[in-house]
Write a protein that holds these residues in place. Structure first.
Motif, PDB file in Angstrom:
ATOM      1  N   SER A  57     -23.495  87.604  22.890  1.00 56.28           N
ATOM      2  CA  SER A  57     -22.874  86.699  21.920  1.00 56.28           C
ATOM      3  C   SER A  57     -22.275  87.468  20.746  1.00 56.28           C
ATOM      4  CB  SER A  57     -23.874  85.658  21.430  1.00 56.28           C
ATOM      5  OG  SER A  57     -24.947  86.285  20.746  1.00 56.28           O
ATOM      6  N   THR A  58     -22.935  88.525  20.314  1.00 58.07           N
ATOM      7  CA  THR A  58     -22.394  89.349  19.235  1.00 58.07           C
ATOM      8  C   THR A  58     -21.133  90.079  19.677  1.00 58.07           C
ATOM      9  OG1 THR A  58     -24.624  89.680  18.366  1.00 58.07           O
ATOM     10  CG2 THR A  58     -22.931  91.212  17.615  1.00 58.07           C
ATOM     11  N   VAL A  60     -19.022  89.161  22.104  1.00 59.75           N
ATOM     12  CA  VAL A  60     -17.946  88.188  22.270  1.00 59.75           C
ATOM     13  C   VAL A  60     -17.397  87.786  20.909  1.00 59.75           C
ATOM     14  CG1 VAL A  60     -17.442  85.811  22.988  1.00 59.75           C
ATOM     15  CG2 VAL A  60     -18.712  87.349  24.503  1.00 59.75           C
ATOM     16  N   TYR A  61     -18.270  87.571  19.943  1.00 55.23           N
ATOM     17  CA  TYR A  61     -17.804  87.221  18.602  1.00 55.23           C
ATOM     18  C   TYR A  61     -16.967  88.347  18.004  1.00 55.23           C
ATOM     19  CZ  TYR A  61     -17.877  85.966  13.676  1.00 55.23           C
ATOM     20  OH  TYR A  61     -17.522  85.661  12.401  1.00 55.23           O
ATOM     21  N   ALA A  62     -17.398  89.592  18.218  1.00 55.27           N
ATOM     22  CA  ALA A  62     -16.655  90.730  17.664  1.00 55.27           C
ATOM     23  C   ALA A  62     -15.283  90.869  18.330  1.00 55.27           C
ATOM     24  CB  ALA A  62     -17.458  92.008  17.846  1.00 55.27           C
ATOM     25  N   LEU A  64     -13.485  88.428  19.604  1.00 57.11           N
ATOM     26  CA  LEU A  64     -12.617  87.294  19.296  1.00 57.11           C
ATOM     27  C   LEU A  64     -12.209  87.206  17.832  1.00 57.11           C
ATOM     28  CD1 LEU A  64     -14.256  84.523  21.522  1.00 57.11           C
ATOM     29  CD2 LEU A  64     -12.238  85.922  21.998  1.00 57.11           C
ATOM     30  N   HIS A  65     -12.902  87.910  16.962  1.00 57.15           N
ATOM     31  CA  HIS A  65     -12.563  87.812  15.538  1.00 57.15           C
ATOM     32  C   HIS A  65     -12.095  89.116  15.001  1.00 57.15           C
ATOM     33  CE1 HIS A  65     -14.885  84.118  16.013  1.00 57.15           C
ATOM     34  NE2 HIS A  65     -14.106  83.670  15.064  1.00 57.15           N
TER      35      HIS A  65
END
Length: 65
Positions: A57-58, A60-62, A64-65
């Motif tokens: 999750s970390t 994927v967040y990194a 996408l942002h």
């Protein structure tokens, strides 16, 4: 970067499988139904999967942002 993240996850999964084999060598086979072996493997799977969930999750967040 994505290849590195996928490789890291796969490495964690293969390490978990090798640790399951070590547990089976030390405590007995899972197929024999040894209570200690089943509990140890279950705890290992829960901990590794929860850590991988946080890592994925970390990552994927990194990405996408």
């Amino acid at each position: 970067m994505m290849g590195s993240a996928v490789g890291s996850v796969m490495g964690c999964l293969f390490l978990m499988l090798s640790m399951v084999n070590v547990i089976q060598i030390r405590l007995g086979m899972l197929s024999c139904g040894s209570r200690q072996t089943v509990q140890s493997v279950a705890a290992l799977i829960v901990l590794v999967n929860s850590a991988l969930a946080v890592y994925i999750s970390t990552a994927v967040y990194a990405f996408l942002h």
